[in-house]
Design a protein around this motif. Sequence first.
Motif, PDB file in Angstrom:
ATOM      1  N   LYS A 129       2.131  50.906 -30.474  1.00  0.00           N
ATOM      2  CA  LYS A 129       2.049  51.169 -31.975  1.00  0.00           C
ATOM      3  C   LYS A 129       0.558  51.351 -32.155  1.00  0.00           C
ATOM      4  O   LYS A 129       0.058  52.068 -33.106  1.00  0.00           O
ATOM      5  N   THR A 171      -3.864  54.781 -33.685  1.00  0.00           N
ATOM      6  CA  THR A 171      -2.818  54.974 -34.312  1.00  0.00           C
ATOM      7  C   THR A 171      -1.857  56.058 -34.508  1.00  0.00           C
ATOM      8  O   THR A 171      -2.674  57.134 -34.044  1.00  0.00           O
ATOM      9  N   GLY A 173      -0.652  59.326 -36.500  1.00  0.00           N
ATOM     10  CA  GLY A 173      -1.128  59.656 -37.694  1.00  0.00           C
ATOM     11  C   GLY A 173      -1.479  61.167 -37.735  1.00  0.00           C
ATOM     12  O   GLY A 173      -1.103  61.793 -36.651  1.00  0.00           O
ATOM     13  N   LYS A 190      -5.520  59.464 -39.903  1.00  0.00           N
ATOM     14  CA  LYS A 190      -5.086  58.846 -41.018  1.00  0.00           C
ATOM     15  C   LYS A 190      -3.524  57.976 -40.615  1.00  0.00           C
ATOM     16  O   LYS A 190      -2.517  59.312 -40.201  1.00  0.00           O
ATOM     17  N   PRO A 192       0.353  56.475 -40.965  1.00  0.00           N
ATOM     18  CA  PRO A 192       1.502  56.354 -42.224  1.00  0.00           C
ATOM     19  C   PRO A 192       0.910  55.453 -43.333  1.00  0.00           C
ATOM     20  O   PRO A 192       1.394  55.886 -44.323  1.00  0.00           O
ATOM     21  N   ASP A 193       0.417  54.337 -43.022  1.00  0.00           N
ATOM     22  CA  ASP A 193      -0.099  53.487 -44.205  1.00  0.00           C
ATOM     23  C   ASP A 193      -1.318  53.652 -44.909  1.00  0.00           C
ATOM     24  O   ASP A 193      -1.440  52.972 -45.859  1.00  0.00           O
ATOM     25  N   GLY A 194      -1.897  54.951 -44.630  1.00  0.00           N
ATOM     26  CA  GLY A 194      -3.155  55.105 -45.199  1.00  0.00           C
ATOM     27  C   GLY A 194      -4.325  54.800 -44.614  1.00  0.00           C
ATOM     28  O   GLY A 194      -5.579  55.087 -44.933  1.00  0.00           O
ATOM     29  N   THR A 195      -4.126  53.871 -43.596  1.00  0.00           N
ATOM     30  CA  THR A 195      -5.501  53.486 -42.974  1.00  0.00           C
ATOM     31  C   THR A 195      -6.097  54.550 -42.042  1.00  0.00           C
ATOM     32  O   THR A 195      -5.488  55.252 -41.280  1.00  0.00           O
ATOM     33  N   PRO A 238      -9.176  50.637 -44.473  1.00  0.00           N
ATOM     34  CA  PRO A 238      -7.931  50.669 -45.010  1.00  0.00           C
ATOM     35  C   PRO A 238      -7.914  51.519 -46.286  1.00  0.00           C
ATOM     36  O   PRO A 238      -8.715  51.418 -47.022  1.00  0.00           O
ATOM     37  N   ASP A 239      -6.630  52.452 -46.342  1.00  0.00           N
ATOM     38  CA  ASP A 239      -6.491  53.329 -47.453  1.00  0.00           C
ATOM     39  C   ASP A 239      -7.652  54.199 -47.535  1.00  0.00           C
ATOM     40  O   ASP A 239      -7.804  54.783 -48.733  1.00  0.00           O
ATOM     41  N   GLN A 253      -3.914  43.191 -34.201  1.00  0.00           N
ATOM     42  CA  GLN A 253      -2.972  44.225 -33.419  1.00  0.00           C
ATOM     43  C   GLN A 253      -2.556  43.707 -32.123  1.00  0.00           C
ATOM     44  O   GLN A 253      -1.652  44.511 -31.222  1.00  0.00           O
TER      45      GLN A 253
END
Length: 258
Positions: A129, A171, A173, A190, A192-195, A238-239, A253
């Motif tokens: 992941k 990740t 993305g 990028k 999926p959670d925006g990171t 993040p984001d 992680q």
Amino acid sequence: MADAVRPTRAELRVAARAQSRAERRGAAKAATRTALLGVALPSLAALGVAGAAAVTVRGDADRSTVAGPATEAAPAAAPDDGRSPDAAGGTDAERAARGEARPPLSAQEPVAAPTETAPAPAPVPERPKVSLPVELHGLSATYGEAGTHWTARHTGIDFPVQGGTPVMAVTDGTVRTQWNSAYGYMAIVKAPDGTETWYCHLRTYKVRKGQVKAGDVIAYSGSSGNSTGPHLHFEVRPDGGAPIDPLPWLLGQGLDPR
């Protein structure tokens, strides 16, 4: 009385020949009569049987005409042998004997041939992941350091790898690439959670845009932009906002790049 006259030899011979011919003719007639009787009697017997059969057939035909076409001849009775067979055949004692001699049904059933079980497919390794951006562990610069190479404090961590080292997506993305005068050739993934994870000072790209998975090679390290030598500058945002320290984030992680 006068004496009887004796026949001469010639007369005796003539008489003997006549008698012999008569005997032969009689024997021939008797043989002819016997042969005729031998042929005629069987022929008469055959004619008598044929005539009787014709009378019987004619009589049966007459009876069939009177009874109609639906009448069927009764089946001949089975000879009485002193036993009482049933539908299965044989007497009770015979059926019992057959039942005792018959092997169990399960023994008569064919045994299915063993089938080869196909080997189970090898399990596909689970994709990570999160992955480190390079295989080499060890850092040449950490987050927040001050120095003459940065206008402000250091915004990421540096991996001191040689030029051309494969750089991997950290990740899953979507990847995009761009040029920046300070970061040089850079790739941004990028999640999926925006990171967003940034990969900077690259030499070349392998994937310029599109979907990637963690561990996919997306580029190769270099020394483009504001750099003093080949290395990989890595950031976490993040984001897509301000950068944070990548080291605690990676440790969270389960990955330790040191």
